[in-house]
Design a protein around this motif. Structure first.
Motif, short mmCIF file in Angstrom:
data_model
loop_
_atom_site.label_atom_id
_atom_site.label_comp_id
_atom_site.label_asym_id
_atom_site.label_seq_id
_atom_site.Cartn_x
_atom_site.Cartn_y
_atom_site.Cartn_z
N LYS A 169 0.83 -1.20 0.00
CA LYS A 169 0.00 0.00 0.00
C LYS A 169 0.87 1.25 0.00
CE LYS A 169 -4.14 -1.90 2.05
NZ LYS A 169 -5.21 -1.68 3.02
N TYR A 170 0.30 2.30 -0.57
CA TYR A 170 0.98 3.59 -0.66
C TYR A 170 0.39 4.54 0.38
CZ TYR A 170 2.58 2.01 -5.22
OH TYR A 170 3.16 1.31 -6.25
N LEU A 171 1.26 5.28 1.06
CA LEU A 171 0.81 6.32 1.98
C LEU A 171 0.71 7.61 1.18
CD1 LEU A 171 0.04 7.24 4.80
CD2 LEU A 171 2.47 7.60 5.27
N VAL A 172 -0.50 8.16 1.11
CA VAL A 172 -0.77 9.36 0.33
C VAL A 172 -1.13 10.49 1.28
CG1 VAL A 172 -2.23 10.39 -1.46
CG2 VAL A 172 -1.63 7.97 -1.58
N GLN A 173 -0.48 11.63 1.10
CA GLN A 173 -0.76 12.81 1.92
C GLN A 173 -1.58 13.80 1.09
OE1 GLN A 173 2.65 14.56 3.76
NE2 GLN A 173 1.38 15.84 5.07
N PHE A 174 -2.74 14.18 1.64
CA PHE A 174 -3.64 15.12 0.98
C PHE A 174 -3.50 16.53 1.52
CE2 PHE A 174 -5.57 10.95 0.52
CZ PHE A 174 -5.80 10.91 -0.84
N SER A 175 -3.13 16.64 2.78
CA SER A 175 -2.92 17.93 3.45
C SER A 175 -1.94 17.68 4.59
CB SER A 175 -4.25 18.48 3.97
OG SER A 175 -4.73 17.69 5.04
N PRO A 176 -1.47 18.73 5.25
CA PRO A 176 -0.49 18.52 6.33
C PRO A 176 -0.96 17.54 7.42
CG PRO A 176 -0.58 20.83 5.77
CD PRO A 176 -1.69 20.15 4.99
N ASP A 177 -2.25 17.46 7.64
CA ASP A 177 -2.73 16.58 8.71
C ASP A 177 -3.65 15.47 8.21
OD1 ASP A 177 -4.70 18.40 8.04
OD2 ASP A 177 -5.43 18.64 10.09
N GLN A 178 -3.69 15.24 6.91
CA GLN A 178 -4.57 14.21 6.37
C GLN A 178 -3.80 13.31 5.41
OE1 GLN A 178 -8.00 15.65 4.22
NE2 GLN A 178 -9.19 13.96 5.02
N LYS A 179 -3.63 12.04 5.84
CA LYS A 179 -2.96 11.05 5.01
C LYS A 179 -3.54 9.68 5.30
CE LYS A 179 0.88 11.91 8.00
NZ LYS A 179 2.18 12.52 8.05
N SER A 180 -3.42 8.80 4.31
CA SER A 180 -3.97 7.47 4.46
C SER A 180 -3.30 6.51 3.48
CB SER A 180 -5.48 7.50 4.22
OG SER A 180 -6.06 6.27 4.59
N TYR A 181 -3.44 5.19 3.74
CA TYR A 181 -2.87 4.16 2.89
C TYR A 181 -3.90 3.69 1.86
CZ TYR A 181 1.31 3.55 5.72
OH TYR A 181 2.52 3.74 6.35
N PHE A 182 -3.41 3.45 0.62
CA PHE A 182 -4.27 2.97 -0.45
C PHE A 182 -3.52 1.95 -1.29
CE2 PHE A 182 -5.52 7.33 0.45
CZ PHE A 182 -6.87 7.18 0.68
N THR A 183 -4.26 1.04 -1.92
CA THR A 183 -3.65 0.09 -2.84
C THR A 183 -3.42 0.78 -4.19
OG1 THR A 183 -5.79 -0.68 -3.66
CG2 THR A 183 -4.85 -1.86 -1.77
N GLU A 184 -2.58 0.16 -5.00
CA GLU A 184 -2.27 0.71 -6.31
C GLU A 184 -3.53 0.87 -7.16
OE1 GLU A 184 0.04 -1.11 -10.02
OE2 GLU A 184 1.31 -0.83 -8.26
N SER A 185 -4.46 -0.07 -7.05
CA SER A 185 -5.67 -0.03 -7.88
C SER A 185 -6.62 1.11 -7.50
CB SER A 185 -6.40 -1.37 -7.79
OG SER A 185 -6.85 -1.61 -6.48
N GLU A 186 -6.46 1.68 -6.32
CA GLU A 186 -7.32 2.77 -5.88
C GLU A 186 -6.81 4.14 -6.34
OE1 GLU A 186 -9.15 1.90 -1.68
OE2 GLU A 186 -7.01 1.37 -1.66
N LEU A 187 -5.60 4.16 -6.92
CA LEU A 187 -4.95 5.43 -7.26
C LEU A 187 -4.73 5.58 -8.76
CD1 LEU A 187 -2.24 5.32 -4.47
CD2 LEU A 187 -4.36 6.62 -4.43
N GLU A 188 -4.70 6.83 -9.18
CA GLU A 188 -4.43 7.15 -10.58
C GLU A 188 -3.41 8.27 -10.62
OE1 GLU A 188 -7.14 9.52 -13.66
OE2 GLU A 188 -7.92 7.52 -13.18
N SER A 189 -2.40 8.12 -11.46
CA SER A 189 -1.34 9.11 -11.57
C SER A 189 -1.88 10.42 -12.15
CB SER A 189 -0.22 8.58 -12.45
OG SER A 189 0.82 9.52 -12.55
N LYS A 190 -1.43 11.52 -11.60
CA LYS A 190 -1.80 12.87 -12.09
C LYS A 190 -0.52 13.61 -12.39
CE LYS A 190 -6.17 13.31 -12.11
NZ LYS A 190 -6.82 13.18 -13.40
#
Length: 57
Positions: A34-55
């Motif tokens: 799983k990848y740890l993704v940070q959305f804001s300084p205090d908001q992050k979570s783990y997701f699988t590769e299939s849940e994410l799309e490159s931007k």
């Protein structure tokens, strides 16, 4: 590992309240694949590769 640290990704899981948000890959957890993704300084979570799309910026 498909995504790289620092890469921008969008959460494409429509069931998740963060769907459509763009975050940054900050870590890859090899044992859970799983990848740890940070959305804001205090908001992050783990997701699988299939849940994410490159931007590309």
């Amino acid at each position: 590992m498909f995504f790289e640290r620092g890469e921008l990704v969008e959460l494409k899981n429509k069931k998740n309240p963060l769907a459509g948000f763009i975050g940054q890959i900050i870590h890859y957890q090899a044992d859970t694949q799983k990848y740890l993704v940070q959305f804001s300084p205090d908001q992050k979570s783990y997701f699988t590769e299939s849940e994410l799309e490159s931007k590309k910026a």
